[in-house]
Scaffold this motif. Structure first.
Motif, PDB file in Angstrom:
ATOM      1  N   THR A  58       0.842  -1.196   0.000  1.00  0.00           N
ATOM      2  CA  THR A  58       0.000   0.000   0.000  1.00  0.00           C
ATOM      3  C   THR A  58       0.876   1.244   0.000  1.00  0.00           C
ATOM      4  N   TRP A  59       0.654   2.129  -0.965  1.00  0.00           N
ATOM      5  CA  TRP A  59       1.406   3.388  -1.024  1.00  0.00           C
ATOM      6  C   TRP A  59       0.580   4.478  -0.354  1.00  0.00           C
ATOM      7  N   LEU A  60       1.085   4.978   0.758  1.00  0.00           N
ATOM      8  CA  LEU A  60       0.457   6.097   1.472  1.00  0.00           C
ATOM      9  C   LEU A  60       1.106   7.376   0.973  1.00  0.00           C
ATOM     10  N   GLY A 101      -0.106  12.551   6.430  1.00  0.00           N
ATOM     11  CA  GLY A 101      -1.057  13.552   5.968  1.00  0.00           C
ATOM     12  C   GLY A 101      -2.104  13.777   7.034  1.00  0.00           C
ATOM     13  N   ASP A 102      -3.374  13.623   6.693  1.00  0.00           N
ATOM     14  CA  ASP A 102      -4.459  13.777   7.663  1.00  0.00           C
ATOM     15  C   ASP A 102      -4.874  12.452   8.281  1.00  0.00           C
ATOM     16  N   GLU A 103      -4.208  11.388   7.873  1.00  0.00           N
ATOM     17  CA  GLU A 103      -4.582  10.051   8.321  1.00  0.00           C
ATOM     18  C   GLU A 103      -3.655   9.571   9.430  1.00  0.00           C
ATOM     19  N   THR A 104      -4.178   8.801  10.354  1.00  0.00           N
ATOM     20  CA  THR A 104      -3.368   8.174  11.395  1.00  0.00           C
ATOM     21  C   THR A 104      -3.362   6.669  11.157  1.00  0.00           C
ATOM     22  N   VAL A 105      -2.156   6.102  11.062  1.00  0.00           N
ATOM     23  CA  VAL A 105      -2.044   4.671  10.805  1.00  0.00           C
ATOM     24  C   VAL A 105      -1.119   4.040  11.833  1.00  0.00           C
ATOM     25  N   THR A 106      -1.318   2.754  12.071  1.00  0.00           N
ATOM     26  CA  THR A 106      -0.492   2.040  13.048  1.00  0.00           C
ATOM     27  C   THR A 106       0.227   0.875  12.376  1.00  0.00           C
ATOM     28  N   ALA A 107       1.359   0.511  12.941  1.00  0.00           N
ATOM     29  CA  ALA A 107       2.125  -0.624  12.424  1.00  0.00           C
ATOM     30  C   ALA A 107       2.916  -1.255  13.555  1.00  0.00           C
ATOM     31  N   LYS A 108       3.054  -2.571  13.492  1.00  0.00           N
ATOM     32  CA  LYS A 108       3.855  -3.259  14.499  1.00  0.00           C
ATOM     33  C   LYS A 108       5.322  -2.882  14.367  1.00  0.00           C
ATOM     34  N   ASN A 109       5.764  -2.724  13.127  1.00  0.00           N
ATOM     35  CA  ASN A 109       7.155  -2.351  12.845  1.00  0.00           C
ATOM     36  C   ASN A 109       7.179  -1.164  11.890  1.00  0.00           C
TER      37      ASN A 109
END
Length: 467
Positions: A113-115, A130-138
Motif C-alpha cells: 500500500t502506497w500512502l 497527511g491527515d490520516e493516522t495509521v499504526t504498524a507493528k514495525n
C-alpha cells in the motif's frame, strides 16, 4: 495490542532504493506492508533526481564527446555532431518515468500500500500520514538524504545560476563557464556532463586531492585524468562567498591554508559538498529517538534502533550514502522483521564514480590496510590490457591489496571505462574470502577489460604476464 490490531505489520517511511526494496521484500515474506512517500513518484532521490537521471546524461554526453572529438575519427567514423539538448533531456526524463513507474507496478504486484503523504511519529507504533493516522507493528525509517547546504550560499535551481545536483540536471542550456564546489563523486559526474557538452569547468575542492575516501593512487590519478580532459582544478581551496548579479555568479575563493583571495566569474555554480540525513520533520522526539553528531540514527547490526519496533536503514544511518548499500539493508531489515536472518557485510560495499573512465573500489584503501598490518600490492595498467587498448581506452589501472601473510584480498581499486561493472567480481571474491591467488588462477575471457583484474592479482606475487 495484537498483530491484527495494527493496520500493518510493516510500514516503511520513504520509497527510495532502501525503502521500496524493504517494502517489497516484507510483502513477499507475507507481511501486511505499506510505504509512506510524499513525492509524486516512487524511487526516492536515486531514481528521480540522482543516480538514474545523472547516468542518462552521462551516457548521452559520452556519445556526444566521442563524436565531437577524435575517438570516433580514429576508428574511421567521421561525423560532425549537433547538440539537441531538449531531446537529450527528454530521454533522461523518459528513463526516470519508466523506472519510477516500474516501482509503482511492483508495489501493486506485491500488494504494498502506497500512502501518498509525509509521515511523522505520534508514538513508536503510530504515524500521522497527511491527515490520516495509521499504526504498524514495525516501522522502518528509510527517508534518505538531501543536499548539504554551503553556509552563506543560496541555491536557486529555478534561476539556474547557483544550483545543487537537482538543478544541475535540469539546465536548459550549456553554461559557458561552470564552477563546481566540491571534488567528490556528484560534482565530478555532473561537471563531466557539462564539460563534454561544451562548458568550461572549474572544480574547487577544499582538500588537496579529489574523491575523498578513495585509495590514494586513485585520487592522484583522478587529478591527472580530469586535468587532461580539460577541467581546471583548484585544490586546497575554499569558497568564502558567492554573489549573484543577473545571470552571472561571482565566487570568492582563497587557499585553504591561508593566503590572498581571488574571484571567479561563472554562468553556473554547482554546490556539491555532500549530503545530510533526512530526519527533520519525522517527529523523532515523540518516540525519544535522538540522532548522533552527524545527524544519523544509530542502529544495531540488525538495523534496530533503541526504540522497540522502530528500525532504520540507508542514508539515515552510519555508512556510505549509496543506493546499493540501502537496497541490501532494505532486504536485510525486512528479513529480520519476518524472523529470518538478514545480514549486510559493510566491509564489502563497492563504490563507483561514473565518469569516463569510471573509478571504482571495494574494501580497504592501501593506506587503511597498512594501518592494520603488512600488505602486498599488485597493479596492472589498462594500457597493457588488449581490450582497453583496442577500444582506445588507455587510462587507468587495477590495484589489488592483499594481506601479506594470508594473501586474503583486503581491497580492490580500479580506473577503467567499465570499472563499475568490473568491481562486482572483486566484491564477490572478497565476500567469499578469496585470496589474490584465487583471482589470479580464475580463467578470464579474452579479450576483456576484466583480464586487468586477473593480471593485477598475479602482480601481487610479482608475476603478471603482460607487463
Amino acid at each position: 495490542m495484537s498483530d491484527q490490531t495494527y493496520d500493518y505489520d510493516v510500514l516503511v517511511i520513504g520509497a527510495g532504493p532502501g525503502g521500496y526494496v524493504a517494502a517489497i521484500r516484507a510483502a513477499q515474506l507475507g507481511l501486511r506492508t505499506a510505504c509512506a512517500e510524499s513525492r509524486e513518484t516512487l524511487g526516492g532521490t536515486c531514481l528521480n533526481v540522482g543516480c538514474i537521471p545523472s547516468k542518462a546524461l552521462l551516457h548521452a554526453s559520452e556519445y556526444f564527446e566521442a563524436a565531437a572529438g577524435k575517438t570516433m575519427a580514429r576508428m574511421g567514423i567521421k561525423v560532425t555532431p549537433e547538440l539537441d539538448l531538449d531531446t537529450m533531456q527528454g530521454q533522461r526524463k523518459d528513463a526516470v518515468k519508466g523506472l519510477t513507474g516500474g516501482i509503482e507496478f511492483l508495489f501493486k504486484k506485491n500488494k504494498v500500500t502506497w500512502l501518498k503523504n509525509h509521515a511523522s511519529f505520534v508514538d513508536a507504533h503510530t504515524l500521522k500520514v497527511g491527515d490520516e493516522t495509521v499504526t504498524a507493528k514495525n516501522i522502518v525509517i528509510a527517508t534518505g538524504s538531501s543536499v548539504t547546504p554551503l553556509p552563506g550560499v543560496e541555491v536557486d535551481n529555478e534561476k539556474g545560476v547557483v544550483v545543487d545536483s537537482t538543478g544541475a540536471l535540469e539546465l536548459s542550456a550549456v553554461p559557458k563557464k561552470m564552477v563546481v564546489i566540491g571534488g567528490g563523486v556528484i560534482g565530478l559526474e555532473l561537471g563531466s556532463v557539462w564539460r563534454r557538452l561544451g562548458a568550461e569547468v572549474t572544480v574547487v575542492e577544499y582538500l588537496d586531492q579529489l574523491l575523498p575516501g578513495m585509495d590514494g593512487d586513485i585520487r592522484k590519478e583522478a587529478g591527472k585524468i580530469f586535468k587532461k580532459q580539460g577541467m581546471e582544478l583548484k585544490l586546497k581551496t575554499k569558497v568564502t562567498g558567492v554573489t549573484v548579479k543577473g545571470k552571472k555568479a561571482t565566487l570568492t575563493v582563497e587557499p585553504a591554508d591561508g593566503g590572498d583571495s581571488e574571484t571567479i566569474t561563472a554562468d553556473c555554480v554547482l554546490v556539491s559538498i555532500g549530503r545530510k540525513p533526512n530526519t527533520d520533520g519525522l517527529g523523532l522526539d515523540a518516540i525519544g529517538l535522538e540522532t548522533n553528531a552527524r545527524g544519523q540514527i544509530e542502529t544495531d547490526h540488525s538495523f534496530r534502533t533503541k526504540v522497540d519496533g522502530v528500525w532504520a536503514i540507508g542514508d539515515v544511518i552510519p555508512g556510505p550514502m549509496l543506493a546499493h548499500k540501502a537496497e541490501d539493508e532494505g532486504l536485510a531489515v525486512a528479513e529480520n522483521i519476518a524472523g529470518q536472518t538478514g545480514i549486510v557485510n559493510h566491509d564489502v560495499i563497492p563504490s563507483v564514480v561514473y565518469t569516463m573512465p569510471e573509478f571504482a573500489g571495494v574494501g580497504l584503501t592501501e593506506e587503511a590496510a597498512k594501518e592494520k598490518g603488512a600488505v602486498k600490492v599488485g597493479k596492472f595498467p589498462m594500457l597493457a590490457n588488449s581490450r582497453a587498448k583496442t577500444n582506445h581506452e588507455p587510462d587507468g589501472f587495477v590495484k589489488v591489496i592483499s594481506d601479506a601473510e594470508t594473501d586474503r584480498v583486503l581491497g580492490v581499486w580500479m580506473i577503467a571505462s567499465v570499472a563499475g561493472t568490473m568491481i562486482a567480481q572483486a566484491a564477490q571474491a572478497m565476500e567469499f574470502g578469496a585470496t589474490s591467488e584465487d583471482i589470479a588462477y580464475t580463467c578470464h575471457a579474452h579479450p576483456t577489460h576484466s583480464e586487468a583484474l586477473k593480471e593485477a592479482a598475479m602482480a601481487v606475487q610479482g608475476k603478471p604476464i603482460h607487463i
